[in-house]
Write a protein that holds these residues in place. Structure first.
Motif, PDB file in Angstrom:
ATOM      1  N   ILE A 235      27.957  36.626 -73.074  1.00  0.00           N
ATOM      2  CA  ILE A 235      28.518  35.459 -72.376  1.00  0.00           C
ATOM      3  C   ILE A 235      27.467  34.965 -71.380  1.00  0.00           C
ATOM      4  O   ILE A 235      27.236  35.610 -70.351  1.00  0.00           O
ATOM      5  CB  ILE A 235      29.816  35.814 -71.626  1.00  0.00           C
ATOM      6  CG1 ILE A 235      30.826  36.475 -72.574  1.00  0.00           C
ATOM      7  CG2 ILE A 235      30.423  34.568 -70.998  1.00  0.00           C
ATOM      8  CD1 ILE A 235      32.084  36.969 -71.880  1.00  0.00           C
ATOM      9  N   PRO A 236      26.811  33.869 -71.653  1.00  0.00           N
ATOM     10  CA  PRO A 236      25.848  33.345 -70.684  1.00  0.00           C
ATOM     11  C   PRO A 236      26.563  32.791 -69.459  1.00  0.00           C
ATOM     12  O   PRO A 236      27.753  32.476 -69.511  1.00  0.00           O
ATOM     13  CB  PRO A 236      25.130  32.239 -71.465  1.00  0.00           C
ATOM     14  CG  PRO A 236      26.134  31.801 -72.473  1.00  0.00           C
ATOM     15  CD  PRO A 236      26.932  33.015 -72.840  1.00  0.00           C
ATOM     16  N   TYR A 237      25.847  32.692 -68.343  1.00  0.00           N
ATOM     17  CA  TYR A 237      26.415  32.091 -67.143  1.00  0.00           C
ATOM     18  C   TYR A 237      26.031  30.616 -67.083  1.00  0.00           C
ATOM     19  O   TYR A 237      25.207  30.132 -67.874  1.00  0.00           O
ATOM     20  CB  TYR A 237      25.953  32.838 -65.888  1.00  0.00           C
ATOM     21  CG  TYR A 237      24.475  33.114 -65.833  1.00  0.00           C
ATOM     22  CD1 TYR A 237      23.594  32.221 -65.243  1.00  0.00           C
ATOM     23  CD2 TYR A 237      23.954  34.278 -66.401  1.00  0.00           C
ATOM     24  CE1 TYR A 237      22.238  32.481 -65.192  1.00  0.00           C
ATOM     25  CE2 TYR A 237      22.600  34.548 -66.359  1.00  0.00           C
ATOM     26  CZ  TYR A 237      21.741  33.643 -65.751  1.00  0.00           C
ATOM     27  OH  TYR A 237      20.403  33.890 -65.722  1.00  0.00           O
ATOM     28  N   GLY A 238      26.594  29.906 -66.161  1.00  0.00           N
ATOM     29  CA  GLY A 238      26.449  28.454 -66.123  1.00  0.00           C
ATOM     30  C   GLY A 238      25.019  27.954 -66.014  1.00  0.00           C
ATOM     31  O   GLY A 238      24.670  26.933 -66.589  1.00  0.00           O
ATOM     32  N   MET A 239      24.163  28.683 -65.285  1.00  0.00           N
ATOM     33  CA  MET A 239      22.791  28.238 -65.052  1.00  0.00           C
ATOM     34  C   MET A 239      21.806  28.794 -66.078  1.00  0.00           C
ATOM     35  O   MET A 239      20.604  28.532 -65.977  1.00  0.00           O
ATOM     36  CB  MET A 239      22.345  28.672 -63.644  1.00  0.00           C
ATOM     37  CG  MET A 239      22.959  27.877 -62.520  1.00  0.00           C
ATOM     38  SD  MET A 239      22.301  26.201 -62.439  1.00  0.00           S
ATOM     39  CE  MET A 239      20.598  26.529 -61.977  1.00  0.00           C
ATOM     40  N   TYR A 240      22.283  29.536 -67.060  1.00  0.00           N
ATOM     41  CA  TYR A 240      21.370  30.235 -67.973  1.00  0.00           C
ATOM     42  C   TYR A 240      20.428  29.268 -68.694  1.00  0.00           C
ATOM     43  O   TYR A 240      19.209  29.473 -68.707  1.00  0.00           O
ATOM     44  CB  TYR A 240      22.170  31.050 -68.987  1.00  0.00           C
ATOM     45  CG  TYR A 240      21.295  31.756 -69.995  1.00  0.00           C
ATOM     46  CD1 TYR A 240      20.632  32.931 -69.667  1.00  0.00           C
ATOM     47  CD2 TYR A 240      21.113  31.225 -71.276  1.00  0.00           C
ATOM     48  CE1 TYR A 240      19.815  33.574 -70.591  1.00  0.00           C
ATOM     49  CE2 TYR A 240      20.303  31.868 -72.197  1.00  0.00           C
ATOM     50  CZ  TYR A 240      19.656  33.036 -71.848  1.00  0.00           C
ATOM     51  OH  TYR A 240      18.847  33.657 -72.750  1.00  0.00           O
ATOM     52  N   GLU A 241      20.967  28.230 -69.304  1.00  0.00           N
ATOM     53  CA  GLU A 241      20.137  27.283 -70.053  1.00  0.00           C
ATOM     54  C   GLU A 241      19.146  26.570 -69.134  1.00  0.00           C
ATOM     55  O   GLU A 241      17.980  26.376 -69.484  1.00  0.00           O
ATOM     56  CB  GLU A 241      21.016  26.260 -70.766  1.00  0.00           C
ATOM     57  CG  GLU A 241      21.869  26.839 -71.898  1.00  0.00           C
ATOM     58  CD  GLU A 241      21.018  27.252 -73.099  1.00  0.00           C
ATOM     59  OE1 GLU A 241      19.856  26.820 -73.181  1.00  0.00           O
ATOM     60  OE2 GLU A 241      21.524  28.028 -73.938  1.00  0.00           O
TER      61      GLU A 241
END
Length: 326
Positions: A235-241
């Protein structure tokens, strides 16, 4: 099951379902929280006026913050009894020069009774009902009390209009929907743990991996999945990209791009200003989750006015940063 399902992974995603309710029938928590204290102030003043007019009203504790609807009903009853007693006294009263003091008193008490029955009491009952209906939500629909106002997937007007609906969460594998649950919460972040709890209650140790998009990523969710379910997650976090972009890596304001001295526990920004460890800090998000931060403050540059200016804010305070290592 022909080998279609296994314990490898569940893929979780959600969608919004429009409720069969009037889209203008909203009740907002903030509006109630703003209006109710004003009403409480009015009812408190009315209570003291009734005491001044020697109405036999129920005693309230001195530290009481607000008068409840039940107590307003008692005030209404006491006021009605007092007015009825006045009516009997006025019937037996002989005409007096200058008018009747009893009638003037009755006229004032009738005004108070009118305020109570037509305004204060109905509004207080409505606010108490609203607060009981909200639960942990910020809104609900008058024509469907279970529906919460949220942004739908389809937005033909492109204006982000909130509409009454539900948040449907589905866990799938090999394109089969294996579990689902309806939520009143509009954000996916707050539905993940209740949904996973629902899944593991039905099927203990259902899977080894939980897979979801960045809408489900948060420190609280990661911690819960690790501690309570012992399950792996992708599950990536919001700022990952954004953190993978060149612009992010070249941003001088980002602490992740600064030099960190592990031995002395210090950060140095791209202007050469050093931030030394100052203290630990505990913060809580809006839902009560506790986060631990290490606070770093700039060191002092007494012999270098230019650096000292970079080390302080416009108001002359030391610059500081908070780092959440968890």
């Amino acid at each position: 099951m022909l080998g279609l399902f296994d314990e490898s992974a569940l893929f979780i995603d959600g969608t919004k379902i429009l409720a069969d309710a009037n889209k203008y029938s909203f009740v907002w928590r903030k509006a109630v929280e703003k209006a109710e204290p004003r009403l409480d102030g009015k009812t408190a003043r009315l209570y003291h006026e009734l005491v001044d007019y020697q109405v036999d009203v129920p005693q309230l504790s001195p530290e009481k913050q607000a008068i409840t609807a039940k107590e307003l009903v008692k005030l209404t009853t006491a006021l009605t009894i007092t007015i009825n007693d006045l009516n009997k006294q006025i019937e037996q009263e002989k005409p007096k020069r200058g008018g009747s003091a009893l009638k003037r008193r009755r006229r004032k008490l009738k005004h108070f009774l009118h305020q109570l029955t037509t305004d204060y009491l109905p509004r207080k009952q409505k606010y108490e009902f609203d607060n009981a209906t909200f639960g942990d939500r910020n809104s609900f629909s008058k024509t469907d009390l279970d529906a919460t106002f949220m942004r739908m997937k389809e937005d033909p007007m492109l204006n982000g209009q909130l509409k009454p609906g539900y948040n449907l969460q589905v866990a799938s594998q090999n394109q089969f929907a294996l579990y689902y649950q309806l939520f009143q919460r509009p954000t996916d972040t707050r539905t993940l743990i209740p949904f996973v709890t629902h899944i593991f209650k039905q099927t203990p140790n259902a899977v080894h991996w939980i897979v979801a998009d960045a809408g489900y990523g948060s420190e609280a969710n990661y911690q819960k999945l690790t501690d309570d379910f012992q399950v792996h997650y992708l599950i990536p976090y919001g700022m990952y990209e954004k953190e993978q972009t060149r612009a992010y890596h070249q941003d001088r304001r980002k602490v992740a791009n600064w030099h960190y001295d592990e031995v002395n526990d210090k950060y140095t920004d791209l202007d050469g200003i050093t931030f030394a460890f100052h203290n630990y800090s505990t913060r809580h998000d809006r839902y009560g989750y506790e986060k631990q931060f290490k606070i770093y403050r700039t060191v002092q540059y007494f012999e270098n006015p230019r650096r000292e200016a970079l080390a302080t804010t416009k108001k002359g305070n030391r610059r500081q940063i908070g780092v959440n290592y968890n």
